[in-house]
Design a protein around this motif. Structure first.
Motif, PDB file in Angstrom:
ATOM      1  N   GLU A 184       8.236   8.854   1.978  1.00  0.00           N
ATOM      2  CA  GLU A 184       8.392   7.436   1.652  1.00  0.00           C
ATOM      3  C   GLU A 184       8.879   6.667   2.866  1.00  0.00           C
ATOM      4  OE1 GLU A 184      11.627   5.746   0.910  1.00  0.00           O
ATOM      5  OE2 GLU A 184      12.950   7.400   0.316  1.00  0.00           O
ATOM      6  N   GLY A 185       8.384   5.437   2.994  1.00  0.00           N
ATOM      7  CA  GLY A 185       8.772   4.614   4.135  1.00  0.00           C
ATOM      8  C   GLY A 185       8.057   3.286   4.152  1.00  0.00           C
ATOM      9  N   ARG A 186       7.613   2.914   5.350  1.00  0.00           N
ATOM     10  CA  ARG A 186       6.943   1.615   5.509  1.00  0.00           C
ATOM     11  C   ARG A 186       5.499   1.766   5.980  1.00  0.00           C
ATOM     12  NH1 ARG A 186      11.454   0.963   3.949  1.00  0.00           N
ATOM     13  NH2 ARG A 186      12.831  -0.835   4.150  1.00  0.00           N
ATOM     14  N   ASP A 187       5.229   2.898   6.669  1.00  0.00           N
ATOM     15  CA  ASP A 187       3.929   3.068   7.340  1.00  0.00           C
ATOM     16  C   ASP A 187       3.296   4.414   7.035  1.00  0.00           C
ATOM     17  OD1 ASP A 187       5.873   4.576   8.595  1.00  0.00           O
ATOM     18  OD2 ASP A 187       5.022   4.356  10.585  1.00  0.00           O
ATOM     19  N   ILE A 188       3.678   5.025   5.928  1.00  0.00           N
ATOM     20  CA  ILE A 188       3.185   6.379   5.645  1.00  0.00           C
ATOM     21  C   ILE A 188       1.685   6.348   5.325  1.00  0.00           C
ATOM     22  CG2 ILE A 188       3.528   8.500   4.307  1.00  0.00           C
ATOM     23  CD1 ILE A 188       5.981   7.543   5.981  1.00  0.00           C
ATOM     24  N   GLY A 189       1.290   5.468   4.437  1.00  0.00           N
ATOM     25  CA  GLY A 189      -0.118   5.399   4.043  1.00  0.00           C
ATOM     26  C   GLY A 189      -1.011   4.758   5.098  1.00  0.00           C
ATOM     27  N   THR A 190      -0.416   3.989   5.997  1.00  0.00           N
ATOM     28  CA  THR A 190      -1.219   3.283   7.000  1.00  0.00           C
ATOM     29  C   THR A 190      -1.298   4.022   8.337  1.00  0.00           C
ATOM     30  OG1 THR A 190       0.775   2.034   7.548  1.00  0.00           O
ATOM     31  CG2 THR A 190      -0.829   0.945   6.090  1.00  0.00           C
ATOM     32  N   VAL A 191      -0.187   4.674   8.733  1.00  0.00           N
ATOM     33  CA  VAL A 191      -0.129   5.253  10.081  1.00  0.00           C
ATOM     34  C   VAL A 191       0.188   6.755  10.100  1.00  0.00           C
ATOM     35  CG1 VAL A 191       1.032   5.132  12.333  1.00  0.00           C
ATOM     36  CG2 VAL A 191       0.586   3.032  11.060  1.00  0.00           C
ATOM     37  N   VAL A 192       1.204   7.161   9.384  1.00  0.00           N
ATOM     38  CA  VAL A 192       1.654   8.560   9.485  1.00  0.00           C
ATOM     39  C   VAL A 192       0.648   9.504   8.819  1.00  0.00           C
ATOM     40  CG1 VAL A 192       3.562  10.168   9.053  1.00  0.00           C
ATOM     41  CG2 VAL A 192       4.060   7.775   9.531  1.00  0.00           C
ATOM     42  N   PHE A 193       0.237   9.164   7.599  1.00  0.00           N
ATOM     43  CA  PHE A 193      -0.783   9.955   6.910  1.00  0.00           C
ATOM     44  C   PHE A 193      -1.857   9.035   6.328  1.00  0.00           C
ATOM     45  CE2 PHE A 193       2.525  13.279   6.884  1.00  0.00           C
ATOM     46  CZ  PHE A 193       1.757  14.364   7.303  1.00  0.00           C
ATOM     47  N   PRO A 194      -2.655   8.419   7.210  1.00  0.00           N
ATOM     48  CA  PRO A 194      -3.688   7.503   6.710  1.00  0.00           C
ATOM     49  C   PRO A 194      -4.731   8.215   5.842  1.00  0.00           C
ATOM     50  CG  PRO A 194      -3.925   7.848   9.080  1.00  0.00           C
ATOM     51  CD  PRO A 194      -2.650   8.502   8.685  1.00  0.00           C
ATOM     52  N   GLY A 195      -4.823   9.553   6.024  1.00  0.00           N
ATOM     53  CA  GLY A 195      -5.802  10.303   5.235  1.00  0.00           C
ATOM     54  C   GLY A 195      -5.217  10.878   3.950  1.00  0.00           C
ATOM     55  N   ALA A 196      -3.974  10.519   3.613  1.00  0.00           N
ATOM     56  CA  ALA A 196      -3.347  11.070   2.402  1.00  0.00           C
ATOM     57  C   ALA A 196      -4.201  10.740   1.183  1.00  0.00           C
ATOM     58  CB  ALA A 196      -1.939  10.501   2.225  1.00  0.00           C
ATOM     59  N   GLU A 197      -4.277  11.711   0.295  1.00  0.00           N
ATOM     60  CA  GLU A 197      -5.122  11.503  -0.881  1.00  0.00           C
ATOM     61  C   GLU A 197      -4.459  10.560  -1.885  1.00  0.00           C
ATOM     62  OE1 GLU A 197      -7.690  14.362  -3.816  1.00  0.00           O
ATOM     63  OE2 GLU A 197      -6.630  15.203  -2.092  1.00  0.00           O
ATOM     64  N   TYR A 198      -3.133  10.608  -1.919  1.00  0.00           N
ATOM     65  CA  TYR A 198      -2.426   9.799  -2.913  1.00  0.00           C
ATOM     66  C   TYR A 198      -1.495   8.814  -2.212  1.00  0.00           C
ATOM     67  CZ  TYR A 198      -4.117  13.734  -5.559  1.00  0.00           C
ATOM     68  OH  TYR A 198      -4.922  14.694  -6.093  1.00  0.00           O
ATOM     69  N   LYS A 199      -1.779   7.542  -2.410  1.00  0.00           N
ATOM     70  CA  LYS A 199      -0.977   6.507  -1.749  1.00  0.00           C
ATOM     71  C   LYS A 199      -0.520   5.468  -2.758  1.00  0.00           C
ATOM     72  CE  LYS A 199      -3.658   6.580   2.526  1.00  0.00           C
ATOM     73  NZ  LYS A 199      -4.433   5.746   3.449  1.00  0.00           N
ATOM     74  N   PHE A 200       0.751   5.101  -2.625  1.00  0.00           N
ATOM     75  CA  PHE A 200       1.304   4.098  -3.535  1.00  0.00           C
ATOM     76  C   PHE A 200       2.088   3.064  -2.738  1.00  0.00           C
ATOM     77  CE2 PHE A 200       0.697   8.058  -5.697  1.00  0.00           C
ATOM     78  CZ  PHE A 200       0.059   7.667  -6.866  1.00  0.00           C
ATOM     79  N   TYR A 201       2.067   1.843  -3.218  1.00  0.00           N
ATOM     80  CA  TYR A 201       2.868   0.782  -2.604  1.00  0.00           C
ATOM     81  C   TYR A 201       3.716   0.182  -3.717  1.00  0.00           C
ATOM     82  CZ  TYR A 201       4.165  -3.184   0.307  1.00  0.00           C
ATOM     83  OH  TYR A 201       4.876  -4.098   1.037  1.00  0.00           O
ATOM     84  N   LEU A 202       5.037   0.405  -3.608  1.00  0.00           N
ATOM     85  CA  LEU A 202       5.942  -0.115  -4.634  1.00  0.00           C
ATOM     86  C   LEU A 202       6.503  -1.454  -4.194  1.00  0.00           C
ATOM     87  CD1 LEU A 202       8.027   3.013  -5.724  1.00  0.00           C
ATOM     88  CD2 LEU A 202       5.700   2.374  -6.305  1.00  0.00           C
ATOM     89  N   ASP A 203       6.626  -2.350  -5.143  1.00  0.00           N
ATOM     90  CA  ASP A 203       7.150  -3.680  -4.836  1.00  0.00           C
ATOM     91  C   ASP A 203       7.963  -4.167  -6.036  1.00  0.00           C
ATOM     92  OD1 ASP A 203       7.550  -5.950  -3.382  1.00  0.00           O
ATOM     93  OD2 ASP A 203       5.441  -6.538  -3.255  1.00  0.00           O
ATOM     94  N   ALA A 204       8.735  -5.211  -5.847  1.00  0.00           N
ATOM     95  CA  ALA A 204       9.465  -5.847  -6.950  1.00  0.00           C
ATOM     96  C   ALA A 204       9.896  -7.214  -6.458  1.00  0.00           C
ATOM     97  CB  ALA A 204      10.684  -5.013  -7.356  1.00  0.00           C
TER      98      ALA A 204
END
Ligand code: CDP
Length: 223
Positions: free
Chosen positions: A130-150
């Motif tokens: 979990e972080g800020r850039d996991i789905g975009t930079v660290v693991f752009p090829g990750a199969e499961y990506k979520f963006y939590l907001d509130a």
């Protein structure tokens, strides 16, 4: 890149990432990697060593040398810096206000990325990062990506409750201000800004319980 199962969870402060990511990892038997804690630990090291926050080279060098380890102990994350537990020290508000400056440096992010990929790659079953850039930079090829907001007000309230439980004194107003500034800086920096990956699932957690969010994530991951 490693073939390990990766679940990437990104989002702004107080969106519930840490609590949710830890729970998801626990239920799936995956490794939990709190990348914010890594940037926080590095910032603590920089403060301890009195490194000038404007000296990008020195901070990048520090990132290459630093000894940061994450361990789970009885359901809680232990953050080790040079072999010492620093979990409480890295949550202090004075430190929180400094992390974003360290995290905006390209050389620092390059080192943290290496470390994060190495940690995830070493896990046997899989990892929740979990972080800020996991789905975009660290693991752009990750199969499961979520963006939590509130909503920002809700995020500030959650953080206020957490810090109060930890015995820290800070007003809700000051926290709301800090979160607003951090969101802005994290979203607008040049390197790896906070952003939702195009293929990430967006979850607004404002009206949801931790369990609701965990269930939603686990349901989407066919692991
Ligand atoms: O828990 P909270 O959301 O307040 O913050 P955190 O996840 O511990 O991250 C603290 C700060 O580290 C963020 O405001 C970012 O500036 C930085 N960070 C980052 O740049 N990239 C990450 N992957 C994680 C954190």
């Amino acid at each position: 890149m490693s073939k390990v199962n990766v679940i990437a969870i990104d989002g702004p402060a107080g969106s519930g990432k840490s609590t949710v990511a830890k729970e998801v990892a626990g239920r799936l038997g995956f490794l939990y990697i709190d990348t914010g804690a890594m940037y926080r630990a590095l910032t603590l090291k920089a403060i301890k060593e009195a490194v000038d926050f404007n000296n990008e080279q020195a901070l990048s060098r520090l990132a290459a040398e630093v000894d940061i380890q994450l361990k789970m102990h009885r359901g809680s994350l232990q953050v080790m810096l040079d072999g010492k537990e620093v979990g409480k020290a890295i949550r202090k508000q004075a430190l929180t206000e400094k992390v974003r400056f360290v995290a905006a440096i390209a050389g620092v992010r390059k080192e943290m990325l290496k470390l994060q990929r190495r940690l995830a790659g070493a896990s046997k079953s899989g990892a929740v990062l979990e972080g800020r850039d996991i789905g975009t930079v660290v693991f752009p090829g990750a199969e499961y990506k979520f963006y939590l907001d509130a909503y920002p007000e809700e995020r500030a309230k959650r953080r206020y409750k957490e810090l109060k439980q930890m015995g820290q004194k800070i007003s809700l107003k000051a926290l709301a201000r800090d979160i607003k500034i951090r969101d802005r800086d994290d979203m607008t920096r040049d390197v790896a800004p906070l952003a939702k990956a195009r293929d990430a699932i967006y979850i607004d957690t404002t009206e949801l319980t931790v369990n609701d969010v965990v269930e939603q994530i686990i349901k989407k991951c066919s692991i």
